[in-house]
Scaffold this motif. Sequence first.
Motif, PDB file in Angstrom:
ATOM      1  N   LEU A  46       0.834  -1.251   0.008  1.00 58.14           N
ATOM      2  CA  LEU A  46       0.146  -0.009   0.030  1.00 58.14           C
ATOM      3  C   LEU A  46       0.663   1.294  -0.068  1.00 58.14           C
ATOM      4  CD1 LEU A  46      -2.712  -1.097   2.510  1.00 58.14           C
ATOM      5  CD2 LEU A  46      -2.992  -0.977   0.074  1.00 58.14           C
ATOM      6  N   ILE A  47       2.020   1.214   0.612  1.00 54.07           N
ATOM      7  CA  ILE A  47       3.030   2.265   0.376  1.00 54.07           C
ATOM      8  C   ILE A  47       3.805   2.512  -0.636  1.00 54.07           C
ATOM      9  CG2 ILE A  47       4.957   3.386   1.863  1.00 54.07           C
ATOM     10  CD1 ILE A  47       3.925   1.692   4.232  1.00 54.07           C
ATOM     11  N   PHE A  48       4.557   1.261  -0.954  1.00 60.45           N
ATOM     12  CA  PHE A  48       5.461   1.238  -2.009  1.00 60.45           C
ATOM     13  C   PHE A  48       5.173   0.888  -3.481  1.00 60.45           C
ATOM     14  CE2 PHE A  48       8.073   0.371   2.149  1.00 60.45           C
ATOM     15  CZ  PHE A  48       8.405   1.697   2.246  1.00 60.45           C
ATOM     16  N   ASP A  49       4.075   0.003  -3.484  1.00 60.99           N
ATOM     17  CA  ASP A  49       3.711  -0.500  -4.468  1.00 60.99           C
ATOM     18  C   ASP A  49       2.255  -0.110  -4.972  1.00 60.99           C
ATOM     19  OD1 ASP A  49       6.149  -1.812  -4.800  1.00 60.99           O
ATOM     20  OD2 ASP A  49       5.108  -3.408  -3.595  1.00 60.99           O
ATOM     21  N   ASP A  50       2.124   0.733  -6.146  1.00 62.97           N
ATOM     22  CA  ASP A  50       0.861   1.415  -6.427  1.00 62.97           C
ATOM     23  C   ASP A  50      -0.162  -0.060  -7.053  1.00 62.97           C
ATOM     24  OD1 ASP A  50      -1.288   3.109  -6.578  1.00 62.97           O
ATOM     25  OD2 ASP A  50      -0.658   3.934  -8.568  1.00 62.97           O
ATOM     26  N   LYS A  51      -0.450  -0.984  -6.154  1.00 64.35           N
ATOM     27  CA  LYS A  51      -1.226  -2.088  -6.830  1.00 64.35           C
ATOM     28  C   LYS A  51      -2.454  -2.270  -6.316  1.00 64.35           C
ATOM     29  CE  LYS A  51       0.370  -6.179  -5.946  1.00 64.35           C
ATOM     30  NZ  LYS A  51       1.185  -7.496  -5.794  1.00 64.35           N
ATOM     31  N   HIS A  52      -2.911  -1.296  -5.135  1.00 63.00           N
ATOM     32  CA  HIS A  52      -4.362  -1.403  -4.585  1.00 63.00           C
ATOM     33  C   HIS A  52      -4.929  -0.265  -4.785  1.00 63.00           C
ATOM     34  CE1 HIS A  52      -3.041  -5.195  -2.644  1.00 63.00           C
ATOM     35  NE2 HIS A  52      -1.915  -4.529  -2.186  1.00 63.00           N
ATOM     36  N   ALA A 104      12.741  -7.241   2.854  1.00 65.42           N
ATOM     37  CA  ALA A 104      13.343  -6.248   1.988  1.00 65.42           C
ATOM     38  C   ALA A 104      12.509  -5.238   2.361  1.00 65.42           C
ATOM     39  CB  ALA A 104      13.105  -6.640   0.754  1.00 65.42           C
ATOM     40  N   TYR A 105      11.044  -5.254   2.624  1.00 63.04           N
ATOM     41  CA  TYR A 105      10.000  -3.972   2.890  1.00 63.04           C
ATOM     42  C   TYR A 105      10.663  -3.414   4.271  1.00 63.04           C
ATOM     43  CZ  TYR A 105       6.607  -4.815  -0.997  1.00 63.04           C
ATOM     44  OH  TYR A 105       6.027  -4.999  -2.000  1.00 63.04           O
ATOM     45  N   ILE A 106      10.878  -3.992   5.133  1.00 61.48           N
ATOM     46  CA  ILE A 106      11.221  -3.859   6.588  1.00 61.48           C
ATOM     47  C   ILE A 106      12.748  -2.946   6.388  1.00 61.48           C
ATOM     48  CG2 ILE A 106      11.993  -4.297   8.873  1.00 61.48           C
ATOM     49  CD1 ILE A 106      10.104  -6.748   8.515  1.00 61.48           C
ATOM     50  N   GLN A 107      13.555  -3.595   5.780  1.00 62.80           N
ATOM     51  CA  GLN A 107      14.879  -2.945   5.423  1.00 62.80           C
ATOM     52  C   GLN A 107      14.613  -1.573   4.752  1.00 62.80           C
ATOM     53  OE1 GLN A 107      16.699  -6.250   3.388  1.00 62.80           O
ATOM     54  NE2 GLN A 107      17.900  -6.720   5.355  1.00 62.80           N
ATOM     55  N   LYS A 108      13.731  -1.472   3.661  1.00 64.48           N
ATOM     56  CA  LYS A 108      13.543  -0.334   3.010  1.00 64.48           C
ATOM     57  C   LYS A 108      12.989   0.835   3.989  1.00 64.48           C
ATOM     58  CE  LYS A 108      11.392   1.560  -1.303  1.00 64.48           C
ATOM     59  NZ  LYS A 108      10.545   1.177  -2.347  1.00 64.48           N
ATOM     60  N   THR A 109      12.114   0.413   4.829  1.00 65.80           N
ATOM     61  CA  THR A 109      11.482   1.374   5.746  1.00 65.80           C
ATOM     62  C   THR A 109      12.459   1.870   6.701  1.00 65.80           C
ATOM     63  OG1 THR A 109       9.428   0.030   5.506  1.00 65.80           O
ATOM     64  CG2 THR A 109       9.444   1.539   7.495  1.00 65.80           C
ATOM     65  N   LEU A 110      13.345   0.980   7.083  1.00 69.62           N
ATOM     66  CA  LEU A 110      14.356   1.511   8.095  1.00 69.62           C
ATOM     67  C   LEU A 110      15.544   2.416   7.401  1.00 69.62           C
ATOM     68  CD1 LEU A 110      15.902   1.269  10.784  1.00 69.62           C
ATOM     69  CD2 LEU A 110      17.138  -0.664   9.744  1.00 69.62           C
ATOM     70  N   GLU A 111      15.598   2.104   6.152  1.00 64.83           N
ATOM     71  CA  GLU A 111      16.536   2.925   5.531  1.00 64.83           C
ATOM     72  C   GLU A 111      15.979   4.280   5.184  1.00 64.83           C
ATOM     73  OE1 GLU A 111      17.630   0.985   1.649  1.00 64.83           O
ATOM     74  OE2 GLU A 111      18.559  -0.843   2.995  1.00 64.83           O
TER      75      GLU A 111
END
Length: 150
Positions: A46-52, A104-111
């Motif tokens: 919902l945050i990173f991929d515009d698929k919903h 990977a999503y958790i790591q991206k959020t942290l970064e």
Amino acid sequence: MKNIFDKTVSDEVIARIQNLNPDSRAQWGKMTVDQMLAHCNVTYELIFDDKHPKPTGLKKLLLKWFVKNLVVSEKPYKRNNPTATEFLITSRRDFELEQGRLIAYIQKTLELGENYFDGKESHSFGRLKSWEWNNMFYKHLDHHLTQFAV
């Protein structure tokens, strides 16, 4: 509430995810471990991929007025709460793929960090403060990892 934007906490959550295996069983609920991982990935899609599609009209108002506080507060989720349609995962998924995506999503959020999320528009709830994002992320992950005893 632990802070998912802190590397120590993110590493702890990732370690819990890595302790799952395709045979992990839920202590409650109907989801299999692969479905749970896919379910947790929806938050990040919902945050990173515009698929919903974004909610509109009455649904958007109901989400902001009645659901938002349940999601962003520090109050833990109850077991077997109803699940929003977008989060329902009814088919089996590839365990390793879903596990890797979630890490990977958790790591991206942290970064990206707290500052990136402070004031960021949520798919369903409008603009959220970084602490609200944190509560939403951490509480949901902790709920489901506890569900699978990790």
